[in-house]
Enzyme design. Structure first.
Site, short mmCIF file in Angstrom:
data_model
loop_
_atom_site.label_atom_id
_atom_site.label_comp_id
_atom_site.label_asym_id
_atom_site.label_seq_id
_atom_site.Cartn_x
_atom_site.Cartn_y
_atom_site.Cartn_z
N GLU A 185 -5.51 -7.01 2.93
CA GLU A 185 -5.43 -8.09 1.93
C GLU A 185 -6.61 -8.01 0.95
O GLU A 185 -7.07 -9.03 0.43
CB GLU A 185 -5.41 -9.48 2.60
N GLY A 186 -7.09 -6.80 0.71
CA GLY A 186 -8.22 -6.59 -0.20
C GLY A 186 -9.51 -6.44 0.58
O GLY A 186 -9.88 -7.32 1.35
N GLY A 203 -4.06 1.86 -2.95
CA GLY A 203 -4.61 1.01 -1.90
C GLY A 203 -5.22 -0.21 -2.57
O GLY A 203 -4.52 -1.17 -2.91
N THR A 259 0.81 -1.22 0.00
CA THR A 259 0.00 0.00 0.00
C THR A 259 0.84 1.28 0.00
O THR A 259 1.87 1.36 0.66
CB THR A 259 -0.94 0.00 1.22
C1 LIG Z 1 -4.25 -1.90 10.29
C2 LIG Z 1 -3.91 -2.01 8.84
C3 LIG Z 1 -2.91 -2.87 8.46
C4 LIG Z 1 -2.53 -2.96 7.12
N1 LIG Z 1 -1.50 -3.78 6.76
C5 LIG Z 1 -1.02 -3.74 5.50
C6 LIG Z 1 0.17 -4.44 5.14
O1 LIG Z 1 0.78 -5.17 5.93
N2 LIG Z 1 0.65 -4.28 3.88
C7 LIG Z 1 0.02 -3.50 2.96
O2 LIG Z 1 0.52 -3.38 1.84
N3 LIG Z 1 -1.14 -2.85 3.25
C8 LIG Z 1 -1.66 -2.94 4.50
N4 LIG Z 1 -2.80 -2.25 4.83
C9 LIG Z 1 -3.47 -1.46 3.81
C10 LIG Z 1 -4.76 -2.10 3.33
O3 LIG Z 1 -4.48 -3.26 2.59
C11 LIG Z 1 -5.52 -1.03 2.53
O4 LIG Z 1 -5.99 -0.10 3.48
C12 LIG Z 1 -6.65 -1.60 1.72
O5 LIG Z 1 -6.15 -2.34 0.66
C13 LIG Z 1 -7.58 -0.52 1.17
O6 LIG Z 1 -6.85 0.47 0.55
P1 LIG Z 1 -7.15 2.02 0.89
O7 LIG Z 1 -7.09 2.16 2.38
O8 LIG Z 1 -6.23 2.87 0.09
O9 LIG Z 1 -8.64 2.28 0.47
P2 LIG Z 1 -9.17 2.59 -1.00
O10 LIG Z 1 -8.58 1.68 -2.00
O11 LIG Z 1 -9.05 4.07 -1.24
O12 LIG Z 1 -10.70 2.21 -0.83
C14 LIG Z 1 -11.62 3.02 -0.09
C15 LIG Z 1 -12.99 2.36 -0.19
O13 LIG Z 1 -13.40 2.26 -1.57
C16 LIG Z 1 -13.69 0.91 -1.91
N5 LIG Z 1 -13.25 0.65 -3.28
C17 LIG Z 1 -12.03 0.92 -3.82
N6 LIG Z 1 -12.01 0.53 -5.12
C18 LIG Z 1 -13.23 0.01 -5.39
C19 LIG Z 1 -13.83 -0.58 -6.56
N7 LIG Z 1 -13.15 -0.70 -7.69
N8 LIG Z 1 -15.10 -1.00 -6.48
C20 LIG Z 1 -15.81 -0.89 -5.31
N9 LIG Z 1 -15.29 -0.34 -4.19
C21 LIG Z 1 -14.02 0.08 -4.22
C22 LIG Z 1 -12.89 0.08 -0.92
O14 LIG Z 1 -13.44 -1.20 -0.76
C23 LIG Z 1 -13.00 0.92 0.34
O15 LIG Z 1 -14.22 0.66 0.96
C24 LIG Z 1 -3.21 -2.19 6.15
C25 LIG Z 1 -4.26 -1.35 6.54
C26 LIG Z 1 -4.60 -1.24 7.87
C27 LIG Z 1 -5.71 -0.32 8.25
#
Ligand SMILES: Cc1cc2nc3c(=O)[nH]c(=O)nc-3n(C[C@H](O)[C@H](O)[C@H](O)COP(=O)(O)OP(=O)(O)OC[C@H]3O[C@@H](n4cnc5c(N)ncnc54)[C@H](O)[C@@H]3O)c2cc1C
Length: 408
Positions: free
Chosen positions: A385-386, A146, A141
């Site tokens: 993880e998605g 994300g 990320t």
């Molecule tokens: C405590 C914690 C630990 C984490 N650990 C890791 C880690 O070890 N390694 C790592 O790489 N990442 C990690 N993450 C990151 C996590 O994987 C991301 O937060 C997650 O993938 C979502 O990305 P984003 O936060 O940028 O949200 P966004 O991608 O901006 O999404 C925001 C919202 O929009 C929705 N959305 C986005 N695209 C679409 C679509 N095409 N269709 C419908 N809905 C959609 C999403 O489902 C979500 O509800 C961690 C996050 C947290 C909070």
């Protein structure tokens, strides 16, 4: 209720994981929920025990000893009927027990880490020797990437015998405490997703600068780190998989990681949800609520019928999760099932935890009971993880035969 037996060879592992969950995790749950960012030193003793058991072969190189840390189906031989229960199943069963104890502590177990799944999915023999068994975090990320991991901007440039990585990584679970970080970066931004590769970076690399640790709703025992990568130099042999940019299928190497990790994260949710159900059952018993599995819902109390409905939902999530891990062990393509399991278990876990809090009333909402904590902890399992939405998107693409470009 379907009663699937634990494979005999994993009984010891599951028993050990349950004991750790009961005696070490549960008793330290509140302590590290309160003391966010302090390292749970009680786990060090555990790491030594796990390492010892791994070396002695007691854990078959799986489960609590190597969460996600093996290749698909790495058990030595298939069971007599060709039905293989290998590292994925062992890891899953171990994790369910550990997360029944405490998800945050399970995520910060030394010598573990979801990064090991990435290594196992694509590493060659030499890399497995160098990196296997080490605590490995996974950094995908970024502020602008994300859910859409193809939007990654961190670059990896080949200079002589080294790759030089530059960019920013956020929300890295165990990023501060791990020994290795598997970093996703692009070899060439102009070539899109095919150019994205994973690279192993030692945590003490001078170019890897810790920006900050996150404060979170739940899993507070687990550190979540943000990094700036400022000329991170690594040997070119630290690239996992092929350095070639293959326009078709080039992204699938790194994406393969998720086929191993999503069932594990689903299993974590199954573990927390089981803890919630067991605790709620105790509270219902204390309150004199009788549950009759032979009676229809309308013939018993609302609390009892709600409890039975939650149990059957949990069972469905558990079965999907077991199926996805079993397919990985048996070398069957499981992307669809891994996403189905993650979607179902992530949603069900969150749903069950909150409904259990509701059934328990004020007891469930107070810090005097772990239900309150589990309801906060479980949400992340429907996110990282998605997310839920992304899993459903993947399922829809697979069922409809659409590409990611056709169905966004
Ligand atoms: C405590 C914690 C630990 C984490 N650990 C890791 C880690 O070890 N390694 C790592 O790489 N990442 C990690 N993450 C990151 C996590 O994987 C991301 O937060 C997650 O993938 C979502 O990305 P984003 O936060 O940028 O949200 P966004 O991608 O901006 O999404 C925001 C919202 O929009 C929705 N959305 C986005 N695209 C679409 C679509 N095409 N269709 C419908 N809905 C959609 C999403 O489902 C979500 O509800 C961690 C996050 C947290 C909070």
């Amino acid at each position: 209720m379907i009663n699937l037996e634990i494979p005999r060879k994993f009984e010891f592992l599951v028993g050990q994981a349950h004991q750790v969950a009961t005696e070490i995790f549960r008793s330290n749950s509140r302590k590290y929920d309160g003391a966010e960012h302090s390292y749970p030193k009680e786990l060090d003793m555990l790491a030594a025990v796990i390492e010892g058991m791994n070396e002695g072969g007691a854990l078959s190189g799986a489960g609590a000893g190597a969460v996600g840390g093996g290749s698909n189906g790495s058990s030595k031989k298939a069971d007599r009927d060709g039905n293989r229960n290998g590292t994925n199943m062992a890891s899953l069963l171990g994790l369910i027990e550990l997360c029944w104890g405490d998800v945050g502590l399970a995520l910060t177990m030394p010598k573990q880490g979801l990064g090991q799944a990435a290594i196992a999915a694509v590493a060659n023999e030499e890399q497995l020797k160098r990196f296997g068994g080490k605590w490995a975090a996974m950094a995908i990320t970024e502020p602008e990437a994300g859910s859409d991991s193809a939007a990654i901007r961190t670059t990896a440039t080949l200079e002589g015998d080294e790759y030089v990585l530059n960019g920013e990584k956020i929300f890295v679970t165990a990023g501060d405490r791990a020994e290795l970080i598997v970093v996703w970066a692009t070899l060439d931004r102009d070539q899109g997703r095919a150019a994205i590769k994973s690279f192993v970076v030692e945590r003490d690399n001078p170019g890897l600068k810790l920006d900050r640790l996150e404060h979170k709703l739940g899993i507070r025992a687990s550190d979540t780190a943000n990094f700036v990568l400022d000329d991170v130099r690594i040997p070119k042999e630290n690239l996992l998989g092929s350095p070639e940019i293959a326009p078709k299928g080039g992204f699938s190497g790194v994406m393969q990681t998720f086929d191993n990790t999503r069932p594990l994260v689903a299993g974590m949710a199954v573990g927390v949800a089981r803890a919630c159900l067991e605790r709620t059952r105790e509270l219902l018993d204390e309150a004199g609520v009788e549950i009759d599995y032979d009676a229809p819902p309308h013939a018993q109390s609302a609390a009892a019928s709600e409890f039975i409905a939650m149990e059957s939902d949990w069972e469905a999530a558990r079965l999907l999760t077991l199926q996805a891990a079993w397919m990985a062990d048996n070398k069957k393509p499981n992307s669809l099932q891994a996403s189905m399991a993650k979607a179902k278990a992530g949603r069900t876990g969150t749903d069950i935890a909150l409904r259990c809090v509701a059934l328990a009333g004020a007891i469930g909402y107070g810090e005097g009971d772990l239900l309150e904590k589990w309801a906060r902890d479980v949400k992340i399992l429907d996110l990282f993880e998605g997310t839920q939405q992304i899993q459903l998107l993947i399922v829809a693409r697979q069922l409809l035969g659409k590409t990611s470009a056709e169905l966004k």
